[in-house]
Design a protein around this motif. Structure first.
Motif, PDB file in Angstrom:
ATOM      1  N   VAL A 131     -90.560 -11.878   2.855  1.00  0.00           N
ATOM      2  CA  VAL A 131     -91.321 -11.105   1.869  1.00  0.00           C
ATOM      3  C   VAL A 131     -90.456  -9.949   1.404  1.00  0.00           C
ATOM      4  O   VAL A 131     -89.770  -9.299   2.193  1.00  0.00           O
ATOM      5  N   ARG A 132     -90.497  -9.678   0.098  1.00  0.00           N
ATOM      6  CA  ARG A 132     -89.742  -8.548  -0.442  1.00  0.00           C
ATOM      7  C   ARG A 132     -90.629  -7.562  -1.192  1.00  0.00           C
ATOM      8  O   ARG A 132     -90.147  -6.630  -1.813  1.00  0.00           O
ATOM      9  N   GLY A 133     -91.910  -7.770  -1.165  1.00  0.00           N
ATOM     10  CA  GLY A 133     -92.847  -6.892  -1.874  1.00  0.00           C
ATOM     11  C   GLY A 133     -93.952  -7.730  -2.478  1.00  0.00           C
ATOM     12  O   GLY A 133     -94.425  -8.678  -1.870  1.00  0.00           O
ATOM     13  N   GLY A 134     -94.360  -7.372  -3.683  1.00  0.00           N
ATOM     14  CA  GLY A 134     -95.421  -8.099  -4.360  1.00  0.00           C
ATOM     15  C   GLY A 134     -96.716  -7.318  -4.353  1.00  0.00           C
ATOM     16  O   GLY A 134     -96.734  -6.105  -4.133  1.00  0.00           O
ATOM     17  N   LEU A 135     -97.800  -8.027  -4.562  1.00  0.00           N
ATOM     18  CA  LEU A 135     -99.117  -7.410  -4.597  1.00  0.00           C
ATOM     19  C   LEU A 135     -99.861  -7.684  -3.306  1.00  0.00           C
ATOM     20  O   LEU A 135     -99.661  -8.719  -2.670  1.00  0.00           O
ATOM     21  N   GLY A 136    -100.741  -6.770  -2.925  1.00  0.00           N
ATOM     22  CA  GLY A 136    -101.566  -6.964  -1.737  1.00  0.00           C
ATOM     23  C   GLY A 136    -102.750  -7.848  -2.059  1.00  0.00           C
ATOM     24  O   GLY A 136    -102.633  -8.873  -2.724  1.00  0.00           O
TER      25      GLY A 136
ATOM     26  N   ASP B 299    -110.512  -9.214  -2.075  1.00  0.00           N
ATOM     27  CA  ASP B 299    -109.796  -9.422  -0.813  1.00  0.00           C
ATOM     28  C   ASP B 299    -109.675 -10.899  -0.468  1.00  0.00           C
ATOM     29  O   ASP B 299    -109.634 -11.271   0.706  1.00  0.00           O
ATOM     30  N   ALA B 300    -109.611 -11.746  -1.472  1.00  0.00           N
ATOM     31  CA  ALA B 300    -109.561 -13.183  -1.238  1.00  0.00           C
ATOM     32  C   ALA B 300    -108.154 -13.761  -1.358  1.00  0.00           C
ATOM     33  O   ALA B 300    -107.854 -14.792  -0.763  1.00  0.00           O
ATOM     34  N   ILE B 301    -107.293 -13.107  -2.130  1.00  0.00           N
ATOM     35  CA  ILE B 301    -105.954 -13.643  -2.404  1.00  0.00           C
ATOM     36  C   ILE B 301    -104.919 -12.534  -2.250  1.00  0.00           C
ATOM     37  O   ILE B 301    -105.117 -11.419  -2.728  1.00  0.00           O
ATOM     38  N   MET B 302    -103.808 -12.880  -1.593  1.00  0.00           N
ATOM     39  CA  MET B 302    -102.640 -12.012  -1.543  1.00  0.00           C
ATOM     40  C   MET B 302    -101.572 -12.629  -2.438  1.00  0.00           C
ATOM     41  O   MET B 302    -101.492 -13.860  -2.547  1.00  0.00           O
ATOM     42  N   THR B 303    -100.748 -11.792  -3.038  1.00  0.00           N
ATOM     43  CA  THR B 303     -99.710 -12.278  -3.941  1.00  0.00           C
ATOM     44  C   THR B 303     -98.371 -11.632  -3.607  1.00  0.00           C
ATOM     45  O   THR B 303     -97.864 -10.795  -4.351  1.00  0.00           O
ATOM     46  N   PRO B 304     -97.785 -11.995  -2.475  1.00  0.00           N
ATOM     47  CA  PRO B 304     -96.482 -11.430  -2.129  1.00  0.00           C
ATOM     48  C   PRO B 304     -95.356 -12.075  -2.938  1.00  0.00           C
ATOM     49  O   PRO B 304     -95.486 -13.194  -3.440  1.00  0.00           O
ATOM     50  N   SER B 305     -94.266 -11.341  -3.031  1.00  0.00           N
ATOM     51  CA  SER B 305     -93.038 -11.855  -3.625  1.00  0.00           C
ATOM     52  C   SER B 305     -92.069 -12.160  -2.487  1.00  0.00           C
ATOM     53  O   SER B 305     -91.917 -11.366  -1.560  1.00  0.00           O
ATOM     54  N   PHE B 306     -91.430 -13.315  -2.563  1.00  0.00           N
ATOM     55  CA  PHE B 306     -90.507 -13.761  -1.524  1.00  0.00           C
ATOM     56  C   PHE B 306     -89.094 -13.904  -2.073  1.00  0.00           C
ATOM     57  O   PHE B 306     -88.899 -14.330  -3.213  1.00  0.00           O
ATOM     58  N   GLN B 307     -88.144 -13.563  -1.230  1.00  0.00           N
ATOM     59  CA  GLN B 307     -86.742 -13.879  -1.487  1.00  0.00           C
ATOM     60  C   GLN B 307     -86.412 -15.156  -0.731  1.00  0.00           C
ATOM     61  O   GLN B 307     -86.712 -15.265   0.460  1.00  0.00           O
ATOM     62  N   PHE B 308     -85.811 -16.128  -1.402  1.00  0.00           N
ATOM     63  CA  PHE B 308     -85.350 -17.356  -0.772  1.00  0.00           C
ATOM     64  C   PHE B 308     -83.842 -17.464  -0.924  1.00  0.00           C
ATOM     65  O   PHE B 308     -83.298 -17.113  -1.970  1.00  0.00           O
ATOM     66  N   LYS B 309     -83.205 -17.947   0.122  1.00  0.00           N
ATOM     67  CA  LYS B 309     -81.780 -18.267   0.076  1.00  0.00           C
ATOM     68  C   LYS B 309     -81.610 -19.708   0.521  1.00  0.00           C
ATOM     69  O   LYS B 309     -82.126 -20.112   1.570  1.00  0.00           O
ATOM     70  N   CYS B 310     -80.892 -20.477  -0.283  1.00  0.00           N
ATOM     71  CA  CYS B 310     -80.676 -21.898  -0.014  1.00  0.00           C
ATOM     72  C   CYS B 310     -79.192 -22.128   0.255  1.00  0.00           C
ATOM     73  O   CYS B 310     -78.353 -21.886  -0.620  1.00  0.00           O
ATOM     74  N   TYR B 311     -78.877 -22.585   1.456  1.00  0.00           N
ATOM     75  CA  TYR B 311     -77.497 -22.748   1.900  1.00  0.00           C
ATOM     76  C   TYR B 311     -77.085 -24.218   1.880  1.00  0.00           C
ATOM     77  O   TYR B 311     -77.911 -25.105   2.029  1.00  0.00           O
ATOM     78  N   GLY B 312     -75.785 -24.435   1.742  1.00  0.00           N
ATOM     79  CA  GLY B 312     -75.201 -25.761   1.848  1.00  0.00           C
ATOM     80  C   GLY B 312     -73.734 -25.629   2.193  1.00  0.00           C
ATOM     81  O   GLY B 312     -73.157 -24.540   2.111  1.00  0.00           O
ATOM     82  N   SER B 313     -73.107 -26.741   2.540  1.00  0.00           N
ATOM     83  CA  SER B 313     -71.695 -26.708   2.930  1.00  0.00           C
ATOM     84  C   SER B 313     -70.773 -26.505   1.730  1.00  0.00           C
ATOM     85  O   SER B 313     -69.638 -26.073   1.898  1.00  0.00           O
ATOM     86  N   THR B 314     -71.260 -26.817   0.537  1.00  0.00           N
ATOM     87  CA  THR B 314     -70.517 -26.599  -0.710  1.00  0.00           C
ATOM     88  C   THR B 314     -71.466 -25.982  -1.733  1.00  0.00           C
ATOM     89  O   THR B 314     -72.685 -25.949  -1.523  1.00  0.00           O
ATOM     90  N   GLU B 315     -70.926 -25.529  -2.834  1.00  0.00           N
ATOM     91  CA  GLU B 315     -71.776 -24.999  -3.904  1.00  0.00           C
ATOM     92  C   GLU B 315     -72.757 -26.057  -4.385  1.00  0.00           C
ATOM     93  O   GLU B 315     -73.937 -25.773  -4.602  1.00  0.00           O
ATOM     94  N   LEU B 316     -72.290 -27.286  -4.539  1.00  0.00           N
ATOM     95  CA  LEU B 316     -73.164 -28.375  -4.984  1.00  0.00           C
ATOM     96  C   LEU B 316     -74.289 -28.615  -3.976  1.00  0.00           C
ATOM     97  O   LEU B 316     -75.453 -28.791  -4.353  1.00  0.00           O
ATOM     98  N   ASN B 317     -73.977 -28.595  -2.685  1.00  0.00           N
ATOM     99  CA  ASN B 317     -75.002 -28.806  -1.662  1.00  0.00           C
ATOM    100  C   ASN B 317     -76.006 -27.659  -1.613  1.00  0.00           C
ATOM    101  O   ASN B 317     -77.197 -27.879  -1.395  1.00  0.00           O
ATOM    102  N   ALA B 318     -75.540 -26.425  -1.827  1.00  0.00           N
ATOM    103  CA  ALA B 318     -76.460 -25.288  -1.882  1.00  0.00           C
ATOM    104  C   ALA B 318     -77.405 -25.426  -3.078  1.00  0.00           C
ATOM    105  O   ALA B 318     -78.604 -25.147  -2.975  1.00  0.00           O
ATOM    106  N   GLN B 319     -76.881 -25.885  -4.208  1.00  0.00           N
ATOM    107  CA  GLN B 319     -77.720 -26.096  -5.389  1.00  0.00           C
ATOM    108  C   GLN B 319     -78.717 -27.222  -5.165  1.00  0.00           C
ATOM    109  O   GLN B 319     -79.858 -27.160  -5.636  1.00  0.00           O
ATOM    110  N   THR B 320     -78.333 -28.253  -4.426  1.00  0.00           N
ATOM    111  CA  THR B 320     -79.266 -29.324  -4.088  1.00  0.00           C
ATOM    112  C   THR B 320     -80.401 -28.791  -3.215  1.00  0.00           C
ATOM    113  O   THR B 320     -81.572 -29.132  -3.426  1.00  0.00           O
ATOM    114  N   SER B 321     -80.071 -27.932  -2.252  1.00  0.00           N
ATOM    115  CA  SER B 321     -81.104 -27.313  -1.424  1.00  0.00           C
ATOM    116  C   SER B 321     -82.065 -26.510  -2.290  1.00  0.00           C
ATOM    117  O   SER B 321     -83.279 -26.567  -2.108  1.00  0.00           O
TER     118      SER B 321
END
Length: 135
Positions: free
Chosen positions: A53-58, A63-85
């Motif tokens: 989580v990196r922030g977002g709305l509470g 009080d039924a829905i939360m709306t957080p913002s997430f940071q995702f990082k996708c790794y791979g052995s090469t640039e192409l593999n990271a993009q596939t992830s």
């Protein structure tokens, strides 16, 4: 208070295509993979995804829905593999839903970078995720 990382992890682990690609290497609440992770092992691709989580709305007005913002990082052995992830993550999460996750919305397209300190190829992206606040 609900564990939003756990809710998103459950959604991602239910996606057969994503799990076929990354296996159990989906790391919730982390900025980088755990110690010992290597994107390549003996020349094979070992992709991984980290998110936190990196922030977002509470809570919404009811009080039924939360709306957080997430940071995702996708790794791979090469640039192409990271993009596939990354593309596989998008297929699983963008407008994806489950009993607890109402939808994921890509905030900005993935950016291909190198992880500082390791020079691993990584695609960085951000999602807003609408999550039921009821436990």
């Amino acid at each position: 208070m609900i564990d939003v990382n756990a809710k998103v992890l459950t959604l991602l682990e239910a996606d057969a295509t994503l799990v076929a690609l990354v296996g159990s290497r989906i790391y919730a609440g982390r900025d980088v993979p755990p110690p010992g992770y290597q994107p390549s092992d003996d020349g094979t691709n070992n992709p991984a995804i980290t998110f936190r989580v990196r922030g977002g709305l509470g809570f919404d007005e009811e009080d039924a829905i939360m709306t957080p913002s997430f940071q995702f990082k996708c790794y791979g052995s090469t640039e192409l593999n990271a993009q596939t992830s990354y593309r596989t993550l998008v297929d699983a999460l963008h407008n994806g839903s489950s009993a607890d996750v109402l939808r994921g919305k890509l905030e900005s397209p993935g950016q291909l970078l190198e992880e500082p300190g390791t020079d691993w190829p990584v695609v960085l992206c951000f999602y807003t995720v609408h999550i039921r606040a009821a436990q």
